[in-house]
Design a protein around this motif. Structure first.
Motif, mmCIF file in Angstrom:
data_model
loop_
_atom_site.group_PDB
_atom_site.id
_atom_site.type_symbol
_atom_site.label_atom_id
_atom_site.label_comp_id
_atom_site.label_asym_id
_atom_site.label_seq_id
_atom_site.Cartn_x
_atom_site.Cartn_y
_atom_site.Cartn_z
ATOM 1 N N GLU A 1 -0.639 27.416 -5.727
ATOM 2 C CA GLU A 1 -1.711 27.817 -5.179
ATOM 3 C C GLU A 1 -1.664 29.641 -6.022
ATOM 4 O OE1 GLU A 1 -6.666 28.005 -6.836
ATOM 5 O OE2 GLU A 1 -5.922 27.207 -4.875
ATOM 6 N N ALA A 2 -2.017 30.570 -6.767
ATOM 7 C CA ALA A 2 -1.372 31.951 -7.064
ATOM 8 C C ALA A 2 -2.350 32.760 -7.319
ATOM 9 C CB ALA A 2 0.043 32.652 -6.134
ATOM 10 N N PRO A 3 -3.155 33.963 -7.831
ATOM 11 C CA PRO A 3 -3.197 35.431 -8.062
ATOM 12 C C PRO A 3 -2.352 35.695 -9.597
ATOM 13 C CG PRO A 3 -3.580 35.247 -6.050
ATOM 14 C CD PRO A 3 -3.060 34.712 -5.789
ATOM 15 N N THR A 4 -3.208 35.063 -10.853
ATOM 16 C CA THR A 4 -3.021 35.354 -11.756
ATOM 17 C C THR A 4 -2.215 36.656 -11.738
ATOM 18 O OG1 THR A 4 -4.145 34.176 -12.981
ATOM 19 C CG2 THR A 4 -2.413 35.473 -14.341
ATOM 20 N N GLY A 5 -0.588 37.043 -12.385
ATOM 21 C CA GLY A 5 0.472 37.678 -12.428
ATOM 22 C C GLY A 5 0.821 38.398 -11.201
ATOM 23 N N THR A 6 0.868 37.232 -10.067
ATOM 24 C CA THR A 6 1.643 37.290 -8.539
ATOM 25 C C THR A 6 3.258 37.568 -9.114
ATOM 26 O OG1 THR A 6 0.088 36.554 -7.626
ATOM 27 C CG2 THR A 6 1.779 37.023 -6.341
ATOM 28 N N ARG A 7 3.765 38.538 -8.076
ATOM 29 C CA ARG A 7 5.668 38.616 -8.601
ATOM 30 C C ARG A 7 6.269 37.199 -8.669
ATOM 31 N NH1 ARG A 7 5.632 42.452 -12.054
ATOM 32 N NH2 ARG A 7 4.477 44.272 -11.080
ATOM 33 N N LEU A 8 6.962 36.861 -8.882
ATOM 34 C CA LEU A 8 7.819 35.293 -8.600
ATOM 35 C C LEU A 8 8.525 35.648 -7.496
ATOM 36 C CD1 LEU A 8 8.506 32.724 -9.094
ATOM 37 C CD2 LEU A 8 10.086 33.790 -10.477
ATOM 38 N N GLY A 9 9.045 36.940 -6.829
ATOM 39 C CA GLY A 9 9.343 37.157 -5.525
ATOM 40 C C GLY A 9 8.819 36.145 -4.295
ATOM 41 N N PRO A 10 7.812 36.975 -4.332
ATOM 42 C CA PRO A 10 6.931 35.836 -2.598
ATOM 43 C C PRO A 10 6.334 34.958 -3.090
ATOM 44 C CG PRO A 10 6.115 38.589 -3.345
ATOM 45 C CD PRO A 10 6.914 37.958 -5.120
ATOM 46 N N VAL A 11 6.527 34.272 -3.954
ATOM 47 C CA VAL A 11 6.423 32.995 -4.518
ATOM 48 C C VAL A 11 7.291 32.328 -3.962
ATOM 49 C CG1 VAL A 11 5.783 30.705 -6.217
ATOM 50 C CG2 VAL A 11 4.757 33.338 -6.555
ATOM 51 N N ARG B 1 0.834 35.235 -18.959
ATOM 52 C CA ARG B 1 1.257 34.978 -19.770
ATOM 53 C C ARG B 1 2.032 36.024 -20.820
ATOM 54 N NH1 ARG B 1 0.950 29.701 -20.987
ATOM 55 N NH2 ARG B 1 -0.773 28.250 -20.199
ATOM 56 N N THR B 2 1.189 37.295 -20.519
ATOM 57 C CA THR B 2 1.884 38.496 -21.272
ATOM 58 C C THR B 2 2.925 38.890 -20.721
ATOM 59 O OG1 THR B 2 -0.011 39.778 -19.758
ATOM 60 C CG2 THR B 2 -0.693 38.951 -21.898
ATOM 61 N N GLY B 3 2.698 38.986 -18.972
ATOM 62 C CA GLY B 3 3.843 39.603 -18.210
ATOM 63 C C GLY B 3 4.903 38.430 -18.321
ATOM 64 N N LEU B 4 5.341 38.008 -18.716
ATOM 65 C CA LEU B 4 6.889 36.951 -19.027
ATOM 66 C C LEU B 4 7.082 37.071 -20.214
ATOM 67 C CD1 LEU B 4 5.781 33.421 -16.862
ATOM 68 C CD2 LEU B 4 7.432 35.314 -16.775
ATOM 69 N N VAL B 5 5.684 36.858 -21.069
ATOM 70 C CA VAL B 5 6.914 36.978 -22.803
ATOM 71 C C VAL B 5 6.883 38.781 -23.255
ATOM 72 C CG1 VAL B 5 5.552 38.029 -24.852
ATOM 73 C CG2 VAL B 5 4.631 35.700 -23.377
ATOM 74 N N ALA B 6 6.936 39.525 -21.867
ATOM 75 C CA ALA B 6 8.266 40.873 -21.728
ATOM 76 C C ALA B 6 8.778 41.447 -21.852
ATOM 77 C CB ALA B 6 6.607 42.345 -21.437
ATOM 78 N N GLY C 1 4.438 28.607 -19.902
ATOM 79 C CA GLY C 1 3.948 27.014 -19.776
ATOM 80 C C GLY C 1 3.153 26.476 -19.011
ATOM 81 N N ALA C 2 3.624 25.645 -18.697
ATOM 82 C CA ALA C 2 2.996 24.639 -18.176
ATOM 83 C C ALA C 2 3.355 24.834 -16.200
ATOM 84 C CB ALA C 2 2.880 23.809 -17.688
ATOM 85 N N GLY C 3 4.073 26.044 -15.613
ATOM 86 C CA GLY C 3 3.926 27.116 -14.187
ATOM 87 C C GLY C 3 5.524 26.135 -13.641
ATOM 88 N N ALA C 4 5.951 25.676 -14.098
ATOM 89 C CA ALA C 4 6.900 24.909 -13.484
ATOM 90 C C ALA C 4 8.152 25.972 -13.580
ATOM 91 C CB ALA C 4 7.827 23.648 -14.386
ATOM 92 N N ILE C 5 8.614 26.373 -11.919
ATOM 93 C CA ILE C 5 9.612 27.064 -11.635
ATOM 94 C C ILE C 5 10.258 26.623 -11.464
ATOM 95 C CG2 ILE C 5 9.943 28.938 -10.176
ATOM 96 C CD1 ILE C 5 6.985 30.044 -10.247
ATOM 97 N N VAL C 6 12.318 26.685 -12.016
ATOM 98 C CA VAL C 6 13.559 25.857 -10.779
ATOM 99 C C VAL C 6 14.094 26.722 -10.644
ATOM 100 C CG1 VAL C 6 15.536 24.024 -10.872
ATOM 101 C CG2 VAL C 6 12.315 23.595 -12.375
ATOM 102 N N THR C 7 14.706 27.162 -9.756
ATOM 103 C CA THR C 7 15.875 27.831 -8.862
ATOM 104 C C THR C 7 17.231 26.913 -9.294
ATOM 105 O OG1 THR C 7 15.587 27.853 -6.724
ATOM 106 C CG2 THR C 7 14.119 29.780 -7.721
ATOM 107 N N LEU C 8 18.409 28.205 -9.468
ATOM 108 C CA LEU C 8 18.992 27.353 -10.012
ATOM 109 C C LEU C 8 20.638 28.055 -8.660
ATOM 110 C CD1 LEU C 8 20.767 25.539 -11.268
ATOM 111 C CD2 LEU C 8 22.407 27.158 -12.770
ATOM 112 N N PRO C 9 21.313 27.380 -7.380
ATOM 113 C CA PRO C 9 21.830 28.108 -6.516
ATOM 114 C C PRO C 9 23.320 28.256 -7.276
ATOM 115 C CG PRO C 9 20.732 25.373 -6.412
ATOM 116 C CD PRO C 9 20.419 25.891 -7.538
ATOM 117 N N ASP C 10 23.741 29.402 -7.012
ATOM 118 C CA ASP C 10 25.013 29.943 -6.467
ATOM 119 C C ASP C 10 26.105 28.897 -6.935
ATOM 120 O OD1 ASP C 10 23.944 32.622 -7.267
ATOM 121 O OD2 ASP C 10 23.762 32.518 -5.218
#
Length: 493
Positions: A253-263, A297-302, A308-317
């Motif tokens: 759970e994070a405030p809307t607008g939080t940067r993805l890096g800290p998450v 939503r607006t930040g990512l559209v830019a 979407g539903a807030g699912a995040i997946v990182t792809l290792p190198d």
């Protein structure tokens, strides 16, 4: 009740916990713990509740982001015109493999979700509350237990739905509640209008589990306190499912607008080769864009993305992006219901092209054909599945363009496919071609054109082909009528 394991997804938070309040001390909040954690829910009449939702620009958290107040007003307008009480539906059928936030809410804080649904049911004079949950999910136990603990403004029931990607689509869920096949309606019909689109033809107000929980929080906090975190346009917090290779996902759970890096830092992750935001109907971001991406939503559209539903997946190198994408593409193609052209032809063709690309067997023409099929898929369909899938796959081809070029010009990127993108355990059926028997007569492609395509020499282009439920009839025809007995149908799971 079925003996279903009650899995309790782990939660973390950046800033003050709201939806996840109390979960630092308890695995699950029963009614007693819930009432100790949250103050009493103030009563709201119809106009007050609509005004609150509008003041906060509360939108759906299931993916589409449709304004809650506009949906509620449309439902109530139909109810007033027809003299029919509305039905409240909680959509907890989370078929997205990369998302677990609604499962977490229904398993660990079910009363917060039910607070929002009951608040609306009372204010809007609802006839019934229906909670849709995935079969064999934590909600199958947790929700009925929570309903039995509390007083309700109207009758309520839980409906279990199959764990399929499209089961969470609103039309598919309502069809399932009505006892019909759990598939999007061939012709789109709005739930708010009742008739063919609603539960038992009643005007139906449907939102996902997080949206109802957010409504309950907003009613308790009031608009000013609720908007004390987040952005001006999108106040409050959001729930994110952060997937970690080789281990269970976290719900953050994070405030809307939080940067993805800290998450990502809070979950011990690096951006790797790219970050998928929005799950398998979302879009990939390049690592350098992902770190500073605002989670709104607006930040990512830019950035060309979607929350979407807030699912995040990182792809290792250390894994092949093209091969990983091809695996998900094959699964998404079989998850469709085959009711419209984009799903019936476009997605399987794109999945096959990506499979060929992953093995280094595709030329530029195959890649362009895949792009063409996905562009057509974006143009329409019976539901959002073809459009969302096309967005995911096209963004992968763009973000991982260097790897795509390596697969087109030579043996590939040199990395094996580790299978780090979350997918359910393999089940269903596959067609297998026995090359020692196949004579290239091509009858299989005539009998099952949605499954089998022939190469320039008349042989199938793939030796193993996933088969969706709606494709099994054609697959069996191809097996039974193959003169060389070269095609077999294998079931898994």
């Amino acid at each position: 009740m079925k003996n279903v394991p009650l899995e309790l997804p782990e939660v973390r938070w950046l800033g003050t916990a709201r939806l996840t309040a109390g979960l630092d001390h308890r695995q699950r909040l029963d009614l007693a713990a819930h009432t100790r954690t949250h103050p009493p829910l103030p009563p709201s009449d119809r106009d007050e509740l609509l005004a609150l939702a509008e003041a906060l620009a509360l939108s759906g958290r299931g993916g589409a982001g449709f304004p809650f107040a506009r949906k509620a007003r449309a439902t109530l307008a139909t109810a007033d015109r027809t003299g029919t009480a509305p039905v409240i539906v909680v959509n907890g059928a989370e078929g997205e493999p990369a998302s677990a936030k609604d499962k977490m809410l229904l398993a660990r804080v079910p009363h917060l979700v039910l607070d929002g649904a009951c608040l609306a049911a009372d204010a809007f004079g609802a006839e019934e509350i229906v909670v849709g949950v995935g079969a064999d999910s934590p909600g199958e136990i947790s929700v009925p237990a929570a309903l039995a603990e509390r007083e309700l403004p109207c009758p309520a029931r839980t409906v279990c739905l199959p764990e399929r990607f499209v089961a969470g689509e609103s039309g598919a869920l309502i069809r399932g509640v009505n006892g019909l096949p759990v598939a999007p309606a061939p012709l789109k019909a709005r739930a708010a209008k009742g008739a063919a689109g609603g539960v038992r033809r009643r005007p139906t107000l449907l939102s996902n589990a997080e949206t109802w929980a957010q409504l309950a929080l907003a009613a308790r906090l009031g608009p000013d306190a609720y908007a004390s975190v987040g952005t001006a346009a999108e106040p409050g917090t959001i729930l994110l499912t952060v997937n970690r290779p080789g281990t269970d996902a976290l719900v953050v759970e994070a405030p809307t607008g939080t940067r993805l890096g800290p998450v990502l830092d809070a979950c011990g992750l690096q951006p790797g080769a790219g970050v998928l935001v929005g799950g398998y109907h979302g879009a990939w971001l390049r690592p350098w864009d992902a770190v500073d991406a605002p989670l709104s939503r607006t930040g990512l559209v830019a950035l060309g993305g979607t929350l979407g539903a807030g699912a995040i997946v990182t792809l290792p190198d250390d894994t092949c992006p093209v091969g990983e994408t091809a695996q998900v593409a094959a699964w998404l193609a079989t998850e469709s219901t085959g009711q419209c052209g984009p799903c019936k032809r476009g997605l399987p063709e794109a999945a096959e092209a990506l499979a060929m690309l992953a093995t280094g067997a595709a030329g530029p023409a195959v890649l362009e054909d895949a792009r063409g099929a996905l562009s057509v898929a974006q143009a329409g369909g019976a539901c959002s599945h073809p459009n969302g899938t096309a967005r995911f796959l096209l963004s992968a081809l763009d973000v991982f363009s260097e790897d795509v070029d390596a697969h087109l010009s030579g043996p590939g990127c040199g990395r094996r496919v580790r299978g780090v993108l979350p997918l359910p355990r393999a089940k269903g059926a596959r067609l297998e071609v026995d090359w020692s028997r196949c004579t290239g007569h091509g009858l299989c492609a005539v009998l099952a054109p949605d499954l089998i395509r022939l190469g320039p020499h008349g042989y199938p282009t793939s030796a193993t082909i996933p088969v969706a439920p709606w494709q099994e009839h054609g697959a069996r025809r191809a097996v039974n009528q193959c003169p060389a007995l070269a095609v077999r149908l294998q079931h898994r799971g």
